[in-house]
Design an enzyme around this catalytic site. Structure first.
Site, short mmCIF file in Angstrom:
data_model
loop_
_atom_site.label_atom_id
_atom_site.label_comp_id
_atom_site.label_asym_id
_atom_site.label_seq_id
_atom_site.Cartn_x
_atom_site.Cartn_y
_atom_site.Cartn_z
N VAL A 144 38.85 42.90 35.53
CA VAL A 144 38.74 44.06 36.43
C VAL A 144 37.35 44.66 36.27
CG1 VAL A 144 39.69 46.30 37.10
CG2 VAL A 144 41.21 44.56 36.12
N GLY A 197 27.30 34.69 45.15
CA GLY A 197 28.23 34.51 44.02
C GLY A 197 29.19 35.65 43.83
N GLY A 236 29.18 39.70 40.68
CA GLY A 236 27.92 39.04 40.42
C GLY A 236 27.96 38.26 39.11
N LEU A 276 32.09 46.14 33.89
CA LEU A 276 32.40 47.55 33.66
C LEU A 276 33.49 47.71 32.59
CD1 LEU A 276 32.54 48.85 37.35
CD2 LEU A 276 30.69 49.14 35.70
N LYS A 310 44.08 42.64 40.15
CA LYS A 310 43.32 43.59 39.33
C LYS A 310 44.09 44.89 39.12
CE LYS A 310 38.75 41.81 40.64
NZ LYS A 310 37.50 42.08 41.38
N GLU A 337 35.15 34.52 45.13
CA GLU A 337 35.70 33.36 44.44
C GLU A 337 35.30 32.10 45.21
OE1 GLU A 337 37.27 33.45 41.63
OE2 GLU A 337 37.78 35.57 41.43
N LYS A 384 41.78 35.82 36.09
CA LYS A 384 42.80 36.88 36.22
C LYS A 384 44.23 36.35 36.29
CE LYS A 384 40.23 38.31 39.65
NZ LYS A 384 38.87 37.91 39.25
#
Length: 815
Positions: free
Chosen positions: A609, A664, A797, A613, A682, A667, A579
């Protein structure tokens, strides 16, 4: 009667000669044969090197001659029984002694004339054809040897003599009218002038020798035996997916051979074309293979393009100026000066305005051409009517060839758009009126990319190959590679996408394989790779210059995020879950977006983000369709949602954060998540993708973490601080219980302002029932006013993040 020609690789050594002999013996059962033999593989090169070395007063030419002698003696000893070798070995040595005498003369005089050069180069075919003939006589008595120099007569244009067909055809006809041998062996390439001086027909001229004999005798078939299964749709050494061409017309074959298809010497076709004698190109090492059949008519198929070929080491010379407009004879003067300097023009294009004319020649001729042209137009140059000629070296001509291309619209458009999408710059274009050939001049470093891209477009069922360079193979990286391995066949069969992982790198090691890394072995291959080096990785990616290259960043490393600009400028797509780049300074973010457009290099970061999704993609579609985002409410941290959904009276805050790391979800440095920095990044990315300008500093970050926790310098110290401040976190939890609310870390944007922070969410709020590691985003837009557009699902994940990266890669494949 048939003519068979065996190339250098077919007679490279005794083992190969035996394969060729078997072919001859088998065919001699049914047909009378003429067998034309090339020099042993690379021997002509050695002869040329020896002559140049001797002429430069370097006595190492003797070592080259010794090597040539050994190769021929070794072959003869293996092919001929010992009791019959003596006289034959003596004959070979006599020929070698003659060669040495000529080279000694070059050494003493310090010069090499064209006439002497032709004589020296002729020794390769004289030696190979003699050995071939003597070996054939061991098993076949009705065969003989004939020196081609006695039948093929030329002018005195040494190194590429012009054949006197009237004289040669008569000599050939007269000889074979009285010849009773079932097989006649003849050396290729060599000839002689009318007055008996040795000449040669040009490098590759053994094919031409065979064609001259075939045409003079009007044979049924000419077979060219080589080391490949015919002519290919592209150079198989560059394009691994290239396929043999089963059937092709004379004209198509001439075009392909002119443009570098080395399996056939270009002048070969002309003599047999007039007599309509088919040429069959066959593989000595796979004689049962179909090969390529060249004739007047080709077997019809749906693809109008027969092949893609190229010529390397090209120089483009441009002559331009107002003094050429409307002035007759400018082109004549240009081509005349090139002709006088024996410079072959390979490519021509001229602007309709007559302001400029552009030609392509070989690099080796560039300096002579430049000097001669500038001298020829010296007056016009001094008067500033014409500019000194412009020289561009190290280019390449690529050509699309097909007899039926003229009947299909849009081929040029497909060709140039395909090259354009891979940022292959076209310097010049030419297309003949016959429309049998579309040629373009490109930079030589783009040859591999251009040929593979075009072959993919026209011959591979439009399967698009994507070449992936993956930086970062931790939890997410491993899942990503597993998904590629699992889905590769499906993508080929259903989406026409072929994924190849060319490079992998972690913090310790990196490995490159231009043919694609075996994904079943990737871990061991990477463990045994070279030391990881960011700059070396970047340079390797650029140097390979593969089509449809994609750099995939699966790190959280700031220095890696700063490399994107370099990739995008090289037309290398970037897919990232990192990011940092898109949440850095606004100008840097916009620069990357602009570079992506300018260089046609996709820059995709869907996983920035919401992991897998489709949040960013949805925003892009809203904006592209003319909608406007007015307000955003979101839970954007799957890790924080997991933490607050599992933090209760039975699980301490410390333990839940630990478990989130094990799963997981956080970060590598959990402070990035818990500080709110990750969420701020984000929402900033969503704001920017919605069309607003904002910096990270403008987002209010209302931290719930004690300053002492955030100030720790290691993960160990951080987790100790969580235990130290356990009461602080318990107090927050109890307050939420007292308000009959749940804790959610929320990001908001409205009226040009944004904030992130922990909130108490009541039961009637859409965020209340957000479970596990899920994310949720509400978009309030001009179209979605009363009921927001809602996106909800797993937002953290390794598997879902990997699938988001995978989806971005597929998006690029579908472009």
């Amino acid at each position: 009667m048939k003519v068979l020609k065996f190339g250098g690789t077919s007679v490279a050594n005794a083992q190969n000669i035996e394969l060729a002999l078997a072919i001859v013996q088998n065919q001699a059962k049914h047909d009378q044969l003429i067998v034309v033999v090339s020099a042993l593989s690379k021997v002509t090169d050695l002869l040329q090197l020896a002559s140049v070395t001797a002429a430069s007063n370097n006595d190492s030419y003797k070592e080259i001659v010794a090597d040539i002698e050994k190769r021929h003696l070794d072959a003869l000893k293996e092919l001929i029984p010992v009791n019959e070798q003596s006289s034959l070995l003596s004959h070979i040595k006599r020929i070698i002694n003659h060669l040495e005498t000529l080279l000694d003369g070059c050494f003493l005089l310090g010069e090499l004339s064209p006439r002497t050069s032709d004589t020296i180069l002729s020794f390769g075919e004289l030696l190979s054809s003699y050995i071939f003939a003597e070996a054939l006589k061991q098993n076949m008595k009705n065969c003989s040897y004939k020196d081609s120099r006695e039948l093929i007569k030329t002018d005195n244009h040494f190194s590429k003599a012009a054949v006197n067909f009237e004289v040669s055809n008569q000599l050939i006809s007269d000889f074979f009218a009285s010849n009773e041998s079932q097989v006649v062996i003849m050396p290729g390439f060599i000839s002689s002038s009318i007055d008996g001086i040795n000449t040669t027909l040009g490098r590759g001229g053994s094919d031409y020798t065979a064609a001259i004999l075939a045409a003079a005798l009007d044979v049924t078939n000419l077979e060219i035996w080589t080391d490949v299964n015919g002519m290919y749709t592209a150079n198989p050494k560059i394009v691994k997916q290239a396929q043999p061409i089963a059937s092709i017309s004379y004209q198509e074959a001439m075009e392909l051979s002119h443009f570098g298809a080395k399996v056939l010497f270009p002048p070969t076709i002309q003599p047999v074309l007039r007599k309509n004698i088919p040429i069959h190109i066959k593989n000595t090492f796979e004689p049962e293979a179909e090969g390529t059949y060249i004739s007047e008519q080709t077997i019809s198929n749906t693809n109008p393009v027969k092949g893609i070929s190229h010529i390397e080491n090209i120089t483009l010379i441009t002559l331009e100026g107002s003094g050429m407009i409307g002035v007759s004879g400018s082109s004549k003067r240009l081509f005349e000066v090139l002709s006088l300097n024996d410079i072959n023009v390979i490519f021509i294009t001229q602007a309709s305005s007559e302001h400029s004319i552009c030609i392509g020649i070989l690099n080796n001729d560039a300096e002579i051409a430049e000097k001669a042209i500038n001298e020829a137009f010296e007056i016009e140059i001094l008067q500033h009517k014409i500019e000194p000629c412009i020289i561009e070296k190290n280019l390449c001509i690529i050509a699309l060839v097909g007899e039926k291309m003229k009947n299909h619209q849009g081929l040029s458009g497909k060709m140039f758009s395909t090259l354009g999408k891979n940022n292959v710059n076209i310097r010049a274009i030419a297309q003949g009126a016959s429309e049998r050939n579309i040629s373009a001049v490109i930079n030589q470093r783009d040859v591999n990319k251009a040929l593979n891209t075009l072959h993919e477009r026209f011959f591979e069922d439009n399967i698009k190959q994507l070449n992936l360079f993956v930086m970062g193979v931790g939890n997410v990286g491993e899942k990503f590679i597993d998904q590629i391995s699992q889905q590769n066949k499906f993508l080929k069969d259903n989406l026409k996408i072929n994924l190849r992982v060319i490079a992998l790198s972690n913090s310790r090691k990196m490995h490159f394989d231009v043919d694609g890394i075996d994904l079943k072995m990737w871990q061991s291959v990477l463990d045994n790779g070279e030391a990881a080096d960011k700059e070396s990785f970047i340079e390797n990616v650029k140097e390979l210059n593969l089509r449809n290259s994609i750099f995939i960043d699966i790190t959280a490393n700031e220095s890696i995020s700063k490399t994107y600009e370099k990739f995008l400028k090289q037309n290398i797509a970037v897919v990232t879950c990192n990011k940092i780049a898109c949440s850095s300074a606004y100008d840097s973010y916009k620069n990357l977006k602009n570079l992506s457009r300018k260089y046609n290099s996709p820059f995709l970061f869907e996983t920035n983000v919401g992991a897998g999704l489709p949040i960013i993609d949805t925003v892009k579609n809203l904006i592209a369709s003319g909608d406007k985002v007015n307000k955003i409410q979101a839970v954007l941290s799957g890790s924080l949602n997991f933490i607050f959904n599992n933090f209760d009276e039975n699980n301490t805050f410390h333990n839940v954060v630990k478990e989130a790391g094990v799963q997981g979800f956080t970060e590598p440095d959990p402070k990035i998540d818990l500080s709110g920095v990750d969420v701020a990044r984000k929402i900033l990315i969503l704001i920017r993708e919605s069309g607003y300008k904002m910096e990270i500093e403008e987002i209010a970050n209302e931290s719930f973490m004690p300053a002492e926790c955030l100030d720790t310098t290691s993960n160990e110290a951080f987790f100790e601080s969580l235990q130290t401040h356990a009461v602080h976190f318990e107090t927050i939890y109890q307050e939420a219980l007292s308000k009959n609310s749940r804790l959610k870390y929320v990001a908001q944007f409205e009226n040009g302002k944004a904030n992130v922070g922990l909130q108490f969410i009541p039961k009637d709020h859409p965020f209340y029932n957000l479970e596990g590691k899920d994310n949720i985003v509400l978009f309030f837009t001009d179209r979605y006013v009363d009921q927001p557009l809602l996106i909800k699902g797993a937002g953290a994940g390794a598997a879902v993040t990997a699938s988001g990266i995978f989806a971005d890669v597929i998006r690029i494949g579908n472009v």
